[in-house]
Write a protein that holds these residues in place. Sequence first.
Motif, PDB file in Angstrom:
ATOM      1  N   VAL A  83     -11.056 -39.224 -32.956  1.00  0.00           N
ATOM      2  CA  VAL A  83     -11.266 -37.810 -33.263  1.00  0.00           C
ATOM      3  C   VAL A  83      -9.909 -37.110 -33.219  1.00  0.00           C
ATOM      4  O   VAL A  83      -9.195 -37.199 -32.224  1.00  0.00           O
ATOM      5  N   PHE A  84      -9.554 -36.441 -34.307  1.00  0.00           N
ATOM      6  CA  PHE A  84      -8.292 -35.699 -34.324  1.00  0.00           C
ATOM      7  C   PHE A  84      -8.409 -34.523 -35.274  1.00  0.00           C
ATOM      8  O   PHE A  84      -9.347 -34.424 -36.066  1.00  0.00           O
ATOM      9  N   GLU A  85      -7.441 -33.631 -35.181  1.00  0.00           N
ATOM     10  CA  GLU A  85      -7.438 -32.474 -36.064  1.00  0.00           C
ATOM     11  C   GLU A  85      -6.148 -32.405 -36.867  1.00  0.00           C
ATOM     12  O   GLU A  85      -5.133 -33.002 -36.502  1.00  0.00           O
ATOM     13  N   ALA A  86      -6.225 -31.674 -37.966  1.00  0.00           N
ATOM     14  CA  ALA A  86      -5.037 -31.403 -38.780  1.00  0.00           C
ATOM     15  C   ALA A  86      -5.235 -30.057 -39.462  1.00  0.00           C
ATOM     16  O   ALA A  86      -6.324 -29.754 -39.961  1.00  0.00           O
ATOM     17  N   ARG A  87      -4.198 -29.269 -39.462  1.00  0.00           N
ATOM     18  CA  ARG A  87      -4.271 -27.960 -40.112  1.00  0.00           C
ATOM     19  C   ARG A  87      -4.373 -28.127 -41.627  1.00  0.00           C
ATOM     20  O   ARG A  87      -3.772 -29.027 -42.206  1.00  0.00           O
ATOM     21  N   ARG A  88      -5.138 -27.266 -42.230  1.00  0.00           N
ATOM     22  CA  ARG A  88      -5.324 -27.321 -43.678  1.00  0.00           C
ATOM     23  C   ARG A  88      -4.130 -26.661 -44.365  1.00  0.00           C
ATOM     24  O   ARG A  88      -3.867 -25.472 -44.163  1.00  0.00           O
ATOM     25  N   PRO A  89      -3.376 -27.414 -45.179  1.00  0.00           N
ATOM     26  CA  PRO A  89      -2.167 -26.836 -45.782  1.00  0.00           C
ATOM     27  C   PRO A  89      -2.449 -25.636 -46.660  1.00  0.00           C
ATOM     28  O   PRO A  89      -1.605 -24.723 -46.749  1.00  0.00           O
ATOM     29  N   GLU A  90      -3.623 -25.601 -47.282  1.00  0.00           N
ATOM     30  CA  GLU A  90      -3.918 -24.482 -48.169  1.00  0.00           C
ATOM     31  C   GLU A  90      -4.054 -23.163 -47.402  1.00  0.00           C
ATOM     32  O   GLU A  90      -3.944 -22.079 -47.980  1.00  0.00           O
TER      33      GLU A  90
END
Length: 242
Positions: free
Chosen positions: A136-143
């Motif tokens: 489980v991990f997160e990543a910011r949405r570039p848009e």
Amino acid sequence: MPDPIFAEPRLAAVYDPLDPDRSDLDAYETIVADELGARSVLDVGCGTGTFALRLASRGLDVTGLDPAAASVQVARSKAGADDVRWIVGTVDDLPSLQVDAATMTANVAQVFLEDHEWHATLDAIRRALRPGGTLVFEARRPEARAWEGWTKQATHQVVEVPGHGLVEDWVEVTQVDGELVTFESPTIFHADGARFESTSTLRFRSRPASEESLRHCGLDVLDVRDHAYAPGRAWLYLAGRA
């Protein structure tokens, strides 16, 4: 190499007071402990141990991994720290593990700038997961272009930290180069005027690129969710070892 903001002992000591809101971890705890019913967890990039200790307090067997010795030292000083296995190092330093779940909270997944180091990290996590285990991990949405709000005017603060006095810091973007966003995070201790500079870079991968990297490393994309902590601005990825 760990980011200077986590590796310098004086900075590690004030990291939690300068960023006390960790409600971003609520979703992780619910997913790992309640939804997945995990009993063993590897927390990659555990930092000062806030999430690892939350899971350990619920009776989970937790291994916390981080390359910044100063941050891990802070973690080891906290109540309940003896219930967590702490490792200073990278995934290359992991012992043989078979855990139910692995996590990379906050910006951890975005500090791996080159594909080869990102894939090496995913490969190591896959090996540490038992069959059927979940990352489980997160990543910011570039848009969402979150970095446009990383200015001194928007982020500047001065906080009274017990034992340290007034501490001032802010975040300011210095360069955007495609998927790579570089920013400075100065920290100033008013008690003695000491100023510590920290320059960091995060990679903002697209959702298709993130999903492809998971499949490339032998992980099945189980779900991609809007992160409740940052709706419309970050994805939570769940990927499983077949």
